[in-house]
Design an enzyme around this catalytic site. Structure first.
Site, PDB file in Angstrom:
ATOM      1  N   ARG A 133       0.857  -1.190   0.000  1.00 27.26           N
ATOM      2  CA  ARG A 133       0.000   0.000   0.000  1.00 27.26           C
ATOM      3  C   ARG A 133       0.890   1.235   0.000  1.00 27.26           C
ATOM      4  O   ARG A 133       1.724   1.402   0.888  1.00 27.26           O
ATOM      5  CB  ARG A 133      -0.919   0.037   1.222  1.00 27.26           C
ATOM      6  CG  ARG A 133      -2.134   0.977   1.021  1.00 27.26           C
ATOM      7  CD  ARG A 133      -2.961   1.173   2.292  1.00 27.26           C
ATOM      8  NE  ARG A 133      -2.204   1.885   3.281  1.00 27.26           N
ATOM      9  CZ  ARG A 133      -2.169   1.569   4.573  1.00 27.26           C
ATOM     10  NH1 ARG A 133      -2.862   0.556   5.044  1.00 27.26           N
ATOM     11  NH2 ARG A 133      -1.431   2.279   5.419  1.00 27.26           N
ATOM     12  N   GLU A 151       4.538   7.171   2.722  1.00 28.93           N
ATOM     13  CA  GLU A 151       5.359   5.973   2.924  1.00 28.93           C
ATOM     14  C   GLU A 151       4.858   4.862   2.018  1.00 28.93           C
ATOM     15  O   GLU A 151       3.760   4.954   1.440  1.00 28.93           O
ATOM     16  CB  GLU A 151       5.306   5.505   4.383  1.00 28.93           C
ATOM     17  CG  GLU A 151       3.928   5.061   4.814  1.00 28.93           C
ATOM     18  CD  GLU A 151       3.921   3.994   5.909  1.00 28.93           C
ATOM     19  OE1 GLU A 151       4.961   3.359   6.173  1.00 28.93           O
ATOM     20  OE2 GLU A 151       2.839   3.768   6.476  1.00 28.93           O
ATOM     21  N   ASN A 153       4.151   0.749   2.202  1.00 29.24           N
ATOM     22  CA  ASN A 153       4.048  -0.383   3.124  1.00 29.24           C
ATOM     23  C   ASN A 153       4.218  -1.711   2.404  1.00 29.24           C
ATOM     24  O   ASN A 153       3.552  -1.957   1.396  1.00 29.24           O
ATOM     25  CB  ASN A 153       2.678  -0.367   3.807  1.00 29.24           C
ATOM     26  CG  ASN A 153       2.522   0.835   4.716  1.00 29.24           C
ATOM     27  OD1 ASN A 153       3.165   0.912   5.766  1.00 29.24           O
ATOM     28  ND2 ASN A 153       1.707   1.790   4.308  1.00 29.24           N
ATOM     29  N   SER A 158      -2.907  -2.790   6.024  1.00 25.81           N
ATOM     30  CA  SER A 158      -4.252  -3.150   6.475  1.00 25.81           C
ATOM     31  C   SER A 158      -5.334  -2.247   5.900  1.00 25.81           C
ATOM     32  O   SER A 158      -5.070  -1.342   5.121  1.00 25.81           O
ATOM     33  CB  SER A 158      -4.293  -3.133   7.999  1.00 25.81           C
ATOM     34  OG  SER A 158      -3.802  -1.913   8.462  1.00 25.81           O
ATOM     35  N   LYS A 332      11.781   2.795   6.002  1.00 33.48           N
ATOM     36  CA  LYS A 332      11.787   4.226   5.647  1.00 33.48           C
ATOM     37  C   LYS A 332      13.143   4.622   5.063  1.00 33.48           C
ATOM     38  O   LYS A 332      13.233   5.555   4.259  1.00 33.48           O
ATOM     39  CB  LYS A 332      11.476   5.072   6.879  1.00 33.48           C
ATOM     40  CG  LYS A 332       9.990   5.367   7.085  1.00 33.48           C
ATOM     41  CD  LYS A 332       9.213   4.312   7.734  1.00 33.48           C
ATOM     42  CE  LYS A 332       7.765   4.634   7.929  1.00 33.48           C
ATOM     43  NZ  LYS A 332       7.010   3.483   8.437  1.00 33.48           N
ATOM     44  N   LYS A 400      11.556   9.831  11.413  1.00 38.60           N
ATOM     45  CA  LYS A 400      10.968   8.488  11.518  1.00 38.60           C
ATOM     46  C   LYS A 400      12.036   7.426  11.767  1.00 38.60           C
ATOM     47  O   LYS A 400      13.058   7.403  11.091  1.00 38.60           O
ATOM     48  CB  LYS A 400      10.258   8.118  10.211  1.00 38.60           C
ATOM     49  CG  LYS A 400       9.183   9.092   9.772  1.00 38.60           C
ATOM     50  CD  LYS A 400       8.468   8.578   8.536  1.00 38.60           C
ATOM     51  CE  LYS A 400       7.454   9.593   8.031  1.00 38.60           C
ATOM     52  NZ  LYS A 400       6.723   9.094   6.852  1.00 38.60           N
ATOM     53  N   GLU A 404       6.829   0.262  11.837  1.00 36.49           N
ATOM     54  CA  GLU A 404       5.521   0.250  11.188  1.00 36.49           C
ATOM     55  C   GLU A 404       4.425   0.275  12.242  1.00 36.49           C
ATOM     56  O   GLU A 404       4.656  -0.058  13.395  1.00 36.49           O
ATOM     57  CB  GLU A 404       5.366  -1.027  10.347  1.00 36.49           C
ATOM     58  CG  GLU A 404       6.284  -1.108   9.160  1.00 36.49           C
ATOM     59  CD  GLU A 404       6.146   0.072   8.220  1.00 36.49           C
ATOM     60  OE1 GLU A 404       5.028   0.582   8.056  1.00 36.49           O
ATOM     61  OE2 GLU A 404       7.174   0.500   7.677  1.00 36.49           O
ATOM     62  N   GLY A 405       3.226   0.633  11.813  1.00 36.76           N
ATOM     63  CA  GLY A 405       2.056   0.462  12.668  1.00 36.76           C
ATOM     64  C   GLY A 405       1.607   1.720  13.386  1.00 36.76           C
ATOM     65  O   GLY A 405       0.639   1.701  14.134  1.00 36.76           O
ATOM     66  N   ARG A 486      -8.040   7.522   4.572  1.00 36.77           N
ATOM     67  CA  ARG A 486      -8.054   7.670   6.024  1.00 36.77           C
ATOM     68  C   ARG A 486      -8.024   9.144   6.353  1.00 36.77           C
ATOM     69  O   ARG A 486      -7.293   9.908   5.739  1.00 36.77           O
ATOM     70  CB  ARG A 486      -6.800   7.038   6.636  1.00 36.77           C
ATOM     71  CG  ARG A 486      -7.012   5.643   7.116  1.00 36.77           C
ATOM     72  CD  ARG A 486      -5.741   5.085   7.680  1.00 36.77           C
ATOM     73  NE  ARG A 486      -4.600   5.379   6.811  1.00 36.77           N
ATOM     74  CZ  ARG A 486      -3.350   5.059   7.122  1.00 36.77           C
ATOM     75  NH1 ARG A 486      -3.086   4.459   8.255  1.00 36.77           N
ATOM     76  NH2 ARG A 486      -2.370   5.342   6.288  1.00 36.77           N
TER      77      ARG A 486
HETATM   78  P1  ADP Z   1       3.748   4.115   9.846  1.00 38.66           P
HETATM   79  O1  ADP Z   1       4.526   3.141   9.041  1.00 38.66           O
HETATM   80  O2  ADP Z   1       3.931   3.939  11.306  1.00 38.66           O
HETATM   81  O3  ADP Z   1       2.307   4.191   9.425  1.00 38.66           O
HETATM   82  P2  ADP Z   1       4.027   6.726   8.542  1.00 38.66           P
HETATM   83  O4  ADP Z   1       5.247   7.136   7.819  1.00 38.66           O
HETATM   84  O5  ADP Z   1       2.842   6.390   7.725  1.00 38.66           O
HETATM   85  O6  ADP Z   1       4.420   5.556   9.538  1.00 38.66           O
HETATM   86  O7  ADP Z   1       3.638   7.887   9.535  1.00 38.66           O
HETATM   87  C1  ADP Z   1       2.467   7.820  10.346  1.00 38.66           C
HETATM   88  C2  ADP Z   1       1.573   9.029  10.109  1.00 38.66           C
HETATM   89  O8  ADP Z   1       2.303  10.233  10.319  1.00 38.66           O
HETATM   90  C3  ADP Z   1       1.027   9.146   8.704  1.00 38.66           C
HETATM   91  O9  ADP Z   1      -0.154   8.386   8.538  1.00 38.66           O
HETATM   92  C4  ADP Z   1       0.760  10.645   8.602  1.00 38.66           C
HETATM   93  O10 ADP Z   1      -0.473  10.992   9.213  1.00 38.66           O
HETATM   94  C5  ADP Z   1       1.889  11.236   9.408  1.00 38.66           C
HETATM   95  N1  ADP Z   1       3.023  11.562   8.520  1.00 38.66           N
HETATM   96  C6  ADP Z   1       4.068  10.774   8.200  1.00 38.66           C
HETATM   97  N2  ADP Z   1       4.905  11.379   7.335  1.00 38.66           N
HETATM   98  C7  ADP Z   1       4.371  12.589   7.080  1.00 38.66           C
HETATM   99  C8  ADP Z   1       4.769  13.692   6.258  1.00 38.66           C
HETATM  100  N3  ADP Z   1       5.887  13.686   5.538  1.00 38.66           N
HETATM  101  N4  ADP Z   1       3.952  14.778   6.236  1.00 38.66           N
HETATM  102  C9  ADP Z   1       2.827  14.833   6.978  1.00 38.66           C
HETATM  103  N5  ADP Z   1       2.409  13.830   7.771  1.00 38.66           N
HETATM  104  C10 ADP Z   1       3.164  12.708   7.833  1.00 38.66           C
HETATM  105 MG    MG Z   2       3.806   1.952   7.449  1.00 40.35          MG
HETATM  106 MG    MG Z   3       1.558   4.812   7.606  1.00 35.35          MG
END
Ligand code: ADP
Ligand code: MG
Ligand code: MG
Length: 510
Positions: A133, A151, A153, A158, A332, A400, A404-405, A486
């Site tokens: 995803r 990101e 996945n 999910s 990441k 970051k 994950e999660g 979402r």
């Molecule tokens: P995970 O793998 O834990 O889901 P993410 O990289 O998706 O990690 O980060 C979790 C959340 O943080 C994202 O769903 C988003 O809401 C916010 N986020 C992450 N990166 C960014 C970004 N570059 N700009 C704005 N919001 C972000």
């Molecule tokens: Mg993720």
């Molecule tokens: Mg995410």
């Protein structure tokens, strides 16, 4: 997505809001847009029989989303699938990145160690399945709207099950309820695209199941969903399971913590993974596909036995979704190496190496935002260290770790504070990413029966399924597999539905 767009309407508390909420509450339970209740809601041990379900949090209206952005995200998914399939095949590349983060990240180090052990034994299964995803937010640059990737996945992606149901809910409301509002919304004014996520993800699993072929040991074959204990998001997974069972594929769920108890490895050169029905252990199925909805974070590995369990999947003949290499491709750190600003990158384009087709790689490149390493030696790393420790500059970034999660990141002012706690030689286990700031839209979230109205931010996820041969590189299946929207309040930094921050939504294309 102009801010004066009159949709979705802000409803006053009153009979029409009540009616809409009630319809959503009932439709959601009737159609499995649901989760198990959190203990905080029902009280510890108040559901000993495991019979309760509650509505998944959801928006009252599908959020407006730019059509061009939605179509672009869907159109490039098969290129993204290809990119990550190729990265998974480049062990040398992944190994180098693992070395960069492993010093400050025992979990990644342990995954790599498990991979090396299996490599020494010899991998017996060359096919690899990804249910991916790719997540985006819309970035507004003047009048121009462009999706930017949050990101990618590669494990336990999910909400494909609940997402398809959310699209159906909003389509149902568009037909039955929105036309009855005080300010009616005619069905013809809403562009609600179909969403095949549950079916398409199941089709990816089915493709791998078929490719595995019949058991050489004369057992029936199956797909095994390897899950977490006490999973609250179980209906999301069940939707995929039911879709698979419709094509008469046997599916079982097994908690990762019980994998060693209920499976064995055949003592043949092919090391088939055998699943013995817990209630009838003499009935044995050969596991054609192992679909991991667990194992993505350190919490799933409380003991050395957990690593033995992961090793068992990896060393067996089962088609793993994902393998350890594919899981690591989702670091990441990989996304950062792909997206490092070219002016600061030390070598030729990594993206171009994996995707030589220039039109395809240009289309992917457009979706990247600046991401930096935090090492002390490269020009990009030095720039990132300056940005991350500066009290003003850091406000434009998120930092970051390789996790994950949800709930693992550090935002804005928390970045320099966190770095103070981490020895400098381990800073490189994090990446620094520019914050994407999508234009907020208005919507109302129904969460645990309560309405939350206000500015919301949407994150689009596009699913992809890919089956490939690790040895030959042949891609046997590559499809775009529906979407997820979402939505979270615009004051919240994280947007995970399972982590309790976001909610389910679907797109109304504008
Ligand atoms: P995970 O793998 O834990 O889901 P993410 O990289 O998706 O990690 O980060 C979790 C959340 O943080 C994202 O769903 C988003 O809401 C916010 N986020 C992450 N990166 C960014 C970004 N570059 N700009 C704005 N919001 C972000
Ligand atoms: Mg993720
Ligand atoms: Mg995410």
């Amino acid at each position: 997505m102009a801010s004066n767009y009159p949709y979705p309407p802000a409803l006053d508390a009153g009979l029409e809001t009540e009616r809409l909420s009630q319809t959503i509450k009932d439709w959601s339970i009737a159609n499995g847009l649901a989760v198990r209740p959190p203990p905080a809601l029902v009280g510890q041990n108040q559901d000993p029989e495991g019979i309760l379900a509650i509505n998944a949090p959801v928006t009252l209206f599908p959020s407006p989303f730019p059509k061009s952005c939605f179509e672009e995200a869907k159109a490039i998914q098969t290129s993204y699938n290809e990119l990550y399939a190729r990265i998974s095949q480049d062990e040398e590349f992944l190994g180098r990145l693992v070395q960069e983060v492993a010093g400050g990240d025992e979990f990644i180090a342990k995954l790599w160690e498990t991979h090396l052990k299996v490599k020494e034994e010899g991998y017996v299964q060359n096919l690899s399945l990804g249910l991916f995803r790719s997540d985006y937010m819309v970035h507004q640059d003047g009048d121009h709207l462009q999706i930017k990737q949050v990101e990618f996945n590669t494990i336990a992606s999910s909400f494909g099950g609940l997402s398809a149901q959310t699209s159906l809910l909003h389509q149902h409301l568009a037909k039955t309820e929105y036309p009855l509002l005080t300010t009616p919304i005619a069905p013809s004014t809403l562009n609600l695209p179909p969403n095949t996520s549950a079916r398409s993800l199941a089709a990816g699993l089915a493709a791998a199941y078929q490719a595995y072929g019949p058991s050489a040991l004369n057992h029936p074959t199956c797909v095994l969903f390897i899950v977490q204990d006490g999973e609250r998001n179980i209906f999301d997974q069940r939707h995929l399971e039911y879709a698979l069972q419709q094509s008469s594929i046997p599916v079982f769920r097994l908690p990762f913590s019980q994998l060693l108890t209920h499976t064995t490895l055949a003592s043949t050169p092919h090391r088939q993974l055998l699943y013995h029905l817990p209630h009838n252990p003499s009935r044995t199925f050969e596991v054609a596909v192992s679909y991991l909805r667990a194992g993505y974070g350190p919490g799933d590995y409380p003991s050395p036995e957990s690593w033995t369990a992961r090793h068992r999947i990896e060393t067996s003949n089962t088609i793993a979704c994902p393998t350890i290499l594919t899981q690591l491709a989702g670091m990441k750190k990989v996304q950062q190496v792909l997206a490092t600003p070219p002016a600061l990158a030390s070598g030729p384009s990594t993206l171009g190496k994996f995707i030589p087709d220039e039109a395809k790689s240009a289309a992917l490149w457009k979706t990247f935002t600046n991401i930096y390493p935090l090492d002390g030696s490269s020009p990009a790393g030095q720039e990132a260290r300056r940005l991350a420790t500066d009290p003003t500059e850091c406000l434009k970034y998120v930092m970051k770790p390789q996790r994950e999660g949800g709930g693992n990141n550090f935002y804005k002012g928390a970045i320099p504070e966190q770095l103070k706690k981490v020895p400098e030689e381990h800073w490189n286990s994090f990446i620094l990413m520019e914050l994407i700031t999508p234009p907020a839209v208005q919507n109302t979230i129904l969460r645990q029966g309560k309405l939350e109205q206000g500015g919301v931010i949407c994150e689009l996820g596009v699913y992809g399924t890919c089956l490939w041969d690790q040895k030959t590189g042949e891609v046997k299946h590559n499809e775009q597999a529906g979407y997820l929207l979402r939505t979270k309040g615009d004051q919240s930094e994280e947007g995970g539905v399972a982590a309790g921050f976001g909610c389910m939504d679907s797109v109304a294309l504008v």
